[in-house]
Design a protein around this motif. Structure first.
Motif, short mmCIF file in Angstrom:
data_model
loop_
_atom_site.label_atom_id
_atom_site.label_comp_id
_atom_site.label_asym_id
_atom_site.label_seq_id
_atom_site.Cartn_x
_atom_site.Cartn_y
_atom_site.Cartn_z
N THR A 120 101.99 35.94 22.94
CA THR A 120 101.43 35.78 21.59
C THR A 120 99.97 36.21 21.55
O THR A 120 99.55 36.93 20.63
CB THR A 120 101.58 34.33 21.07
N ARG A 121 99.21 35.82 22.57
CA ARG A 121 97.79 36.21 22.59
C ARG A 121 97.65 37.73 22.72
O ARG A 121 96.81 38.34 22.05
CB ARG A 121 97.05 35.53 23.74
N GLU A 126 97.36 33.67 17.44
CA GLU A 126 96.81 32.44 18.04
C GLU A 126 97.59 31.27 17.45
O GLU A 126 97.21 30.72 16.42
CB GLU A 126 95.32 32.33 17.73
#
Ligand code: DP6
Length: 330
Positions: A120-121, A126
């Motif tokens: 995801t990062r 975030e």
């Protein structure tokens, strides 16, 4: 070595004290009941994700390209991340498990927790921790719990989309000096993976419904035991939960038996310790290894007793550990 947009995350595995064994929805990996676990400081996964211009996703596990099944599982998971981030790029995923031997202890819990965070990062998202937990759950049910450190409770949830089937940390357990002593009783991968074994248990075991029906009371009692820091109370619940889970699996048709002779001998050794006044309690996952919950002060003695069991090749002592975290990012 790593590309400039690479993100590296680490996560510890977790051991359930109230087990998860069964799903109410297979596609979204929604559990049939809640569960409760302890995240460990050892046996974790370190994963780097870098989106690039490759034609397909690549997955390197412990230094070698992973097989097709594992790569597809990772790629399917990345599809969800890509959909949320509205990107199409493929990724190079590099994972390392900190497992002392090739004993089949590598964990999808720490694996998908680290992957959920790193991916995801790296995709520019975030996510708040509860959403990260729901995402990790889709990779593996137990991974939802490894997003958080220490004692963690996973909710069954009631929503069809799974947005409430997430884990939450239990700060009331923070700082409690307990240990899990892991006794390795065999080498090699487990006989049958947990996903297939759960489905088979649900379909064919006459004990499955009784198993699921008993979990909420165990969760209530385990919560109270953690709040009171009552190791004996928590240990009794944990040992009972593991044995009932295995009983349900053993009653499936054909039977699922994860234990070997050393598993049974290790259970007996822990019960003998207890009879001699050392509070130690057994838990066993989808494999033959035995984990004993005990006080930090007793961990060396518990490990010594387990090492003396014929068939136990190795023991290690794990303490409560932190939740998933980013360790390298651009
Ligand atoms: C025995 O989380 O590995 O360790 O959701 O199908 O990936 P999937 O299963 P997984 O199952 C864990 C089973 C267990 C008990 C537990 O961790 O609660």
């Amino acid at each position: 070595m790593s590309s400039p947009n690479a993100v590296t995350a680490v996560a510890g595995t977790n051991i359930a004290l109230v087990k998860y064994w069964g799903k109410r929805d297979v596609a979204l990996n929604l559990p049939a009941a809640g569960s409760l676990s302890l995240t460990l400081d050892r046996l974790g996964t370190r994963t780097t994700v870098a989106f690039d211009d490759g034609e397909r996703d690549r997955f390197v596990l412990d230094g070698a390209p992973a097989g097709d099944a594992a790569t597809t599982r990772v790629s399917t998971f990345l599809d969800r991340v890509r959909a949320s981030a509205q990107i199409a790029r493929r990724a190079l995923v590099t994972s390392e498990n900190s497992v002392p031997t090739a004993a089949g202890l590598a964990s999808s819990a720490s694996g998908f927790a680290a992957l959920a965070l790193a991916a995801t990062r790296a995709a520019g998202l975030e996510l708040p921790a509860p959403e990260l937990s729901a995402l990790a759950r889709i990779g593996s049910g137990s991974a939802a719990r490894s997003i958080f450190g220490g004692f963690v409770e996973m909710a069954r949830g009631v929503r069809p989309d799974g947005s409430d089937a997430i884990a939450r940390p239990m700060p009331e357990g923070d700082g409690w000096e307990v240990r899990l002593v892991v006794a390795i009783t065999a080498a090699g991968p487990k006989a049958i993976g947990s996903t297939a074994a759960m489905t088979h248990t649900a379909r064919t075991s006459p004990y499955y419904e009784a198993w699921v029906a008993g979990v909420p009371a165990d969760l209530t009692a385990a919560r109270a035991a953690i709040a009171a820091r009552d190791l004996a109370a928590l240990g009794v619940i944990a040992e009972r939960s593991a044995l009932r889970m295995h009983a349900a699996a053993m009653a499936a048709d054909p039977a699922i038996i994860y234990w070997n002779a050393a598993t049974v001998a290790a259970i007996a050794a822990v019960r003998a310790l207890r009879a001699g006044g050392t509070p130690a309690f057994v838990t066993i996952d989808a494999g033959p290894h035995v984990k004993a919950l005990c006080r930090a002060a007793d961990a060396d003695a518990v490990a010594a007793a387990l090492r003396a069991v014929p068939g136990v090749s190795e023991t290690l002592i794990a303490a409560p550990g932190p939740g998933a975290r980013v360790v390298e990012a651009p």
